[in-house]
Motif scaffolding. Structure first.
Motif, PDB file in Angstrom:
ATOM      1  N   ALA A 146       0.774  -1.176   0.054  1.00 57.82           N
ATOM      2  CA  ALA A 146      -0.139  -0.026  -0.056  1.00 57.82           C
ATOM      3  C   ALA A 146       1.056   1.339   0.075  1.00 57.82           C
ATOM      4  O   ALA A 146       0.503   2.171  -0.700  1.00 57.82           O
ATOM      5  CB  ALA A 146      -1.102  -0.111   1.054  1.00 57.82           C
ATOM      6  N   GLU A 147       1.988   1.132   0.756  1.00 59.86           N
ATOM      7  CA  GLU A 147       2.834   2.373   0.889  1.00 59.86           C
ATOM      8  C   GLU A 147       3.670   2.613  -0.444  1.00 59.86           C
ATOM      9  O   GLU A 147       3.822   3.773  -0.987  1.00 59.86           O
ATOM     10  CB  GLU A 147       3.923   2.299   1.999  1.00 59.86           C
ATOM     11  N   TYR A 148       3.883   1.543  -1.133  1.00 52.31           N
ATOM     12  CA  TYR A 148       4.646   1.414  -2.453  1.00 52.31           C
ATOM     13  C   TYR A 148       3.731   2.054  -3.308  1.00 52.31           C
ATOM     14  O   TYR A 148       4.148   2.776  -4.252  1.00 52.31           O
ATOM     15  CB  TYR A 148       5.030  -0.113  -2.755  1.00 52.31           C
ATOM     16  N   LEU A 162       1.944  -2.757 -10.598  1.00 51.13           N
ATOM     17  CA  LEU A 162       2.506  -2.307  -9.420  1.00 51.13           C
ATOM     18  C   LEU A 162       3.153  -3.517  -8.717  1.00 51.13           C
ATOM     19  O   LEU A 162       4.390  -3.487  -8.256  1.00 51.13           O
ATOM     20  CB  LEU A 162       2.012  -1.400  -8.768  1.00 51.13           C
ATOM     21  N   LEU A 163       2.299  -4.565  -8.449  1.00 55.49           N
ATOM     22  CA  LEU A 163       2.716  -5.627  -7.473  1.00 55.49           C
ATOM     23  C   LEU A 163       3.832  -6.418  -8.057  1.00 55.49           C
ATOM     24  O   LEU A 163       4.639  -6.711  -7.541  1.00 55.49           O
ATOM     25  CB  LEU A 163       1.385  -6.612  -7.276  1.00 55.49           C
ATOM     26  N   ASN A 164       3.887  -6.539  -9.368  1.00 55.91           N
ATOM     27  CA  ASN A 164       4.831  -7.316 -10.120  1.00 55.91           C
ATOM     28  C   ASN A 164       6.286  -6.567  -9.858  1.00 55.91           C
ATOM     29  O   ASN A 164       7.112  -7.151  -9.800  1.00 55.91           O
ATOM     30  CB  ASN A 164       4.532  -7.434 -11.648  1.00 55.91           C
ATOM     31  N   GLU A 165       5.982  -5.201 -10.033  1.00 56.90           N
ATOM     32  CA  GLU A 165       7.363  -4.507  -9.557  1.00 56.90           C
ATOM     33  C   GLU A 165       7.844  -4.631  -8.199  1.00 56.90           C
ATOM     34  O   GLU A 165       9.050  -4.807  -8.063  1.00 56.90           O
ATOM     35  CB  GLU A 165       7.103  -3.185 -10.183  1.00 56.90           C
ATOM     36  N   TYR A 166       6.702  -4.598  -7.554  1.00 58.04           N
ATOM     37  CA  TYR A 166       6.951  -4.525  -5.848  1.00 58.04           C
ATOM     38  C   TYR A 166       7.730  -5.850  -5.579  1.00 58.04           C
ATOM     39  O   TYR A 166       8.620  -6.108  -4.786  1.00 58.04           O
ATOM     40  CB  TYR A 166       5.686  -4.245  -5.343  1.00 58.04           C
ATOM     41  N   ILE A 174      14.192   4.208  -0.640  1.00 60.20           N
ATOM     42  CA  ILE A 174      14.993   4.936  -1.807  1.00 60.20           C
ATOM     43  C   ILE A 174      14.881   4.393  -2.998  1.00 60.20           C
ATOM     44  O   ILE A 174      15.083   5.241  -4.188  1.00 60.20           O
ATOM     45  CB  ILE A 174      16.738   4.746  -1.222  1.00 60.20           C
ATOM     46  N   VAL A 175      14.588   3.066  -3.371  1.00 59.48           N
ATOM     47  CA  VAL A 175      14.545   2.372  -4.709  1.00 59.48           C
ATOM     48  C   VAL A 175      13.165   2.768  -5.184  1.00 59.48           C
ATOM     49  O   VAL A 175      12.761   3.120  -6.256  1.00 59.48           O
ATOM     50  CB  VAL A 175      14.394   0.768  -4.435  1.00 59.48           C
ATOM     51  N   ALA A 176      11.927   2.635  -4.123  1.00 60.64           N
ATOM     52  CA  ALA A 176      10.466   3.161  -4.513  1.00 60.64           C
ATOM     53  C   ALA A 176      10.459   4.584  -5.175  1.00 60.64           C
ATOM     54  O   ALA A 176       9.812   4.923  -5.904  1.00 60.64           O
ATOM     55  CB  ALA A 176       9.658   2.904  -3.498  1.00 60.64           C
ATOM     56  N   LEU A 177      11.480   5.295  -4.604  1.00 57.03           N
ATOM     57  CA  LEU A 177      11.016   6.995  -4.756  1.00 57.03           C
ATOM     58  C   LEU A 177      11.804   7.325  -6.139  1.00 57.03           C
ATOM     59  O   LEU A 177      11.416   8.179  -6.937  1.00 57.03           O
ATOM     60  CB  LEU A 177      11.994   7.832  -3.799  1.00 57.03           C
ATOM     61  N   GLU A 280      12.678 -23.903  12.440  1.00 57.29           N
ATOM     62  CA  GLU A 280      12.092 -22.656  12.247  1.00 57.29           C
ATOM     63  C   GLU A 280      12.240 -21.983  10.660  1.00 57.29           C
ATOM     64  O   GLU A 280      13.026 -22.781  10.056  1.00 57.29           O
ATOM     65  CB  GLU A 280      12.667 -21.630  13.155  1.00 57.29           C
ATOM     66  N   LYS A 281      11.662 -21.229  10.457  1.00 62.02           N
ATOM     67  CA  LYS A 281      11.823 -20.484   8.927  1.00 62.02           C
ATOM     68  C   LYS A 281      12.393 -18.896   9.376  1.00 62.02           C
ATOM     69  O   LYS A 281      12.333 -18.487  10.379  1.00 62.02           O
ATOM     70  CB  LYS A 281      10.778 -20.406   8.340  1.00 62.02           C
ATOM     71  N   PHE A 282      13.202 -18.712   8.345  1.00 63.87           N
ATOM     72  CA  PHE A 282      13.788 -17.254   8.359  1.00 63.87           C
ATOM     73  C   PHE A 282      13.298 -16.605   7.253  1.00 63.87           C
ATOM     74  O   PHE A 282      13.005 -17.024   6.072  1.00 63.87           O
ATOM     75  CB  PHE A 282      15.049 -17.235   8.477  1.00 63.87           C
ATOM     76  N   TYR A 283      12.755 -15.177   7.364  1.00 61.85           N
ATOM     77  CA  TYR A 283      12.372 -14.589   6.359  1.00 61.85           C
ATOM     78  C   TYR A 283      13.324 -13.173   6.240  1.00 61.85           C
ATOM     79  O   TYR A 283      13.866 -12.669   7.262  1.00 61.85           O
ATOM     80  CB  TYR A 283      11.175 -13.893   6.302  1.00 61.85           C
ATOM     81  N   LEU A 284      13.560 -12.601   4.908  1.00 60.82           N
ATOM     82  CA  LEU A 284      14.424 -11.513   4.545  1.00 60.82           C
ATOM     83  C   LEU A 284      13.634 -10.279   4.878  1.00 60.82           C
ATOM     84  O   LEU A 284      12.466 -10.199   4.651  1.00 60.82           O
ATOM     85  CB  LEU A 284      14.953 -11.514   3.364  1.00 60.82           C
ATOM     86  N   ALA A 285      14.393  -9.333   5.431  1.00 58.38           N
ATOM     87  CA  ALA A 285      13.733  -7.971   5.789  1.00 58.38           C
ATOM     88  C   ALA A 285      12.863  -7.435   4.489  1.00 58.38           C
ATOM     89  O   ALA A 285      11.988  -6.693   4.674  1.00 58.38           O
ATOM     90  CB  ALA A 285      14.692  -7.026   6.515  1.00 58.38           C
ATOM     91  N   ASP A 286      13.674  -7.810   3.414  1.00 60.32           N
ATOM     92  CA  ASP A 286      13.143  -7.287   1.911  1.00 60.32           C
ATOM     93  C   ASP A 286      13.404  -8.153   1.013  1.00 60.32           C
ATOM     94  O   ASP A 286      14.635  -8.759   1.038  1.00 60.32           O
ATOM     95  CB  ASP A 286      13.351  -5.920   1.814  1.00 60.32           C
ATOM     96  N   ALA A 287      12.348  -8.560   0.263  1.00 61.27           N
ATOM     97  CA  ALA A 287      12.831  -9.542  -0.952  1.00 61.27           C
ATOM     98  C   ALA A 287      13.902  -9.044  -1.913  1.00 61.27           C
ATOM     99  O   ALA A 287      14.738  -9.975  -2.279  1.00 61.27           O
ATOM    100  CB  ALA A 287      11.435  -9.655  -1.799  1.00 61.27           C
ATOM    101  N   SER A 288      14.246  -7.870  -1.801  1.00 64.70           N
ATOM    102  CA  SER A 288      15.230  -7.474  -3.038  1.00 64.70           C
ATOM    103  C   SER A 288      16.515  -7.780  -2.306  1.00 64.70           C
ATOM    104  O   SER A 288      17.704  -7.839  -3.043  1.00 64.70           O
ATOM    105  CB  SER A 288      15.102  -5.773  -2.958  1.00 64.70           C
ATOM    106  N   LEU A 289      16.467  -8.134  -0.821  1.00 66.85           N
ATOM    107  CA  LEU A 289      17.957  -8.523  -0.352  1.00 66.85           C
ATOM    108  C   LEU A 289      18.330  -9.799  -1.195  1.00 66.85           C
ATOM    109  O   LEU A 289      19.665 -10.196  -1.259  1.00 66.85           O
ATOM    110  CB  LEU A 289      17.954  -8.682   1.076  1.00 66.85           C
TER     111      LEU A 289
END
Length: 399
Positions: A146-148, A162-166, A174-177, A280-289
């Protein structure tokens, strides 16, 4: 400046409440900008600018070291009278003992205090000696979908475009801007990643074998959304002719968590109603990482859809677990006070719908159940299970 209403509403709710408000998250997720938004909002609401004290603490600014006393005195010098002061203190983890200074300012001055940091010890037992019961933790994540969309709303694309890009670009502000292509976006994120790894982990914990540490990180990134153990990492490294103890792996995982690079998702036994300590599972702070380290691969999208849903649930205030129901696994059990929802995530529904639905139908309670998918044609209901496109799920205010 694009306002992030979720954080501003939270800060407004707790304004002038005698608690230290702690905003913590990975570097460059927008914490400093949120403080700037807060400063603008305080001025709009009638607070005099000279009663808003903004301090940014970066390691580069004080190579010789700054003590908690220096921090305390530096702020007190700016308080010219007995009026109420709003203290906006950015990246305080660079000051050893910052919590002592903040506690003194809370107790001995007329203040409302907001701090940010990029290390989770700001939100842990390490600060409880000085701030027990006197602070509020506000986790800050990269942009929600929603923020994106708010960041991109002038370019006329539909939510699903936009979802595909997100999904591919992630949610670092900084990337979204900007209007970057994939290579440029991943280069920016790679810079953020190396800054975190170097400043918040390697230097702080004196990692000597940086190559081995990076190999562990790569293993975790490759296995986002899969259950694995520290032993599995040790065995994998051994197969590559490398040696690392289980204890060292645990340390690496903890340090990555503290720098908000990864988030741990524990398993919850729906039969025994207990949190399990294994697999357990681990998730990344952001998919782009993931993509900046491994490159974009369409085959990895399914795991990253889970990553995106996990953080959406966290943003909405849920505690999130992997569900274990006898031999069946539920992607997410999300709990918030007396509410609960179950979520299965899949990329394409037709071939997976029976299994995903069967796992949910095996849960014998009446809490809401969802299958979230990228399937364009999927929508509706299977025996009370709601099927939703990912875009609709992410943009829904309540479930």
């Amino acid at each position: 400046m694009i306002i992030r209403p979720h954080y501003m509403n939270t800060l407004k709710t707790y304004r002038d409440v005698p608690l230290v408000k702690i905003l913590a998250g990975i570097r460059r997720c927008g914490k400093s900008t949120i403080l700037e938004m807060l400063r603008n909002d305080l001025v709009k609401s009638g607070v005099a600018e000279d009663h808003i004290i903004y301090m940014r603490y970066t390691a580069e600014d004080f190579d010789d070291g700054m003590t908690d006393k220096d921090m305390y005195n530096g702020i007190k010098e700016k308080m010219a009278d007995g009026g109420r002061y709003y203290l906006l203190l950015d990246e305080v983890q660079e000051i050893f003992g910052w919590e002592k200074a903040v506690n003194s300012l809370l107790e001995n001055a007329n203040t409302d205090i907001y701090v940010t940091g990029s290390n989770s010890k700001l939100m842990s037992s390490e600060i409880s000696t000085y701030l027990t019961g006197r602070y509020l933790s506000i986790p800050v994540f990269t942009l929600s979908f929603a923020e994106y969309m708010d960041f991109k709303k002038t370019d006329g694309r539909t939510p699903k475009e936009l979802l595909n890009e997100y999904i591919r670009m992630g949610g670092f502000p900084i990337v979204a801007l900007g209007s970057f292509d994939e290579d440029a976006a991943y280069q920016i994120v790679e810079g953020i990643y190396h800054s975190v790894i170097t400043s918040d982990i390697a230097k702080r914990h004196n990692i000597t074998n940086f190559d081995l540490f990076n190999r562990v990180v790569k293993y975790i990134v490759e296995n986002v959304g899969k259950t694995f153990s520290a032993n599995a990492i040790v065995k994998f490294l051994k197969s590559e002719g490398r040696s690392l103890s289980v204890e060292a792996v645990y340390n690496y995982l903890e340090w990555l968590e503290k720098a908000f690079v990864i988030y741990r998702c524990q398993r919850y036994d729906l039969q025994g109603k207990s949190v399990l300590k294994t697999q357990e599972k681990f998730y990344l702070a952001d998919a782009s990482l993931k993509y900046c380290i491994m490159g974009f691969n369409p085959k990895s999208v399914a795991a990253m859809l889970e990553n995106i849903v996990y953080f959406e649930l966290r943003r909405k205030g849920y505690e999130v677990y992997i569900g274990k129901n006898e031999t069946k696994e539920i992607d997410f059990v999300a709990v918030r006070r007396d509410e609960r929802i179950y979520v299965q995530v899949c990329r394409n529904l037709p071939e997976e719908s029976d299994r995903e639905a069967a796992n949910l139908l095996a849960i014998k309670d009446h809490y809401p159940k969802y299958i979230v998918t990228l399937d364009e044609l999927a929508a509706g209901n299977i025996n009370g299970i709601k099927i939703m496109h990912l875009a609709d799920f992410l943009l829904r205010e309540e479930y």
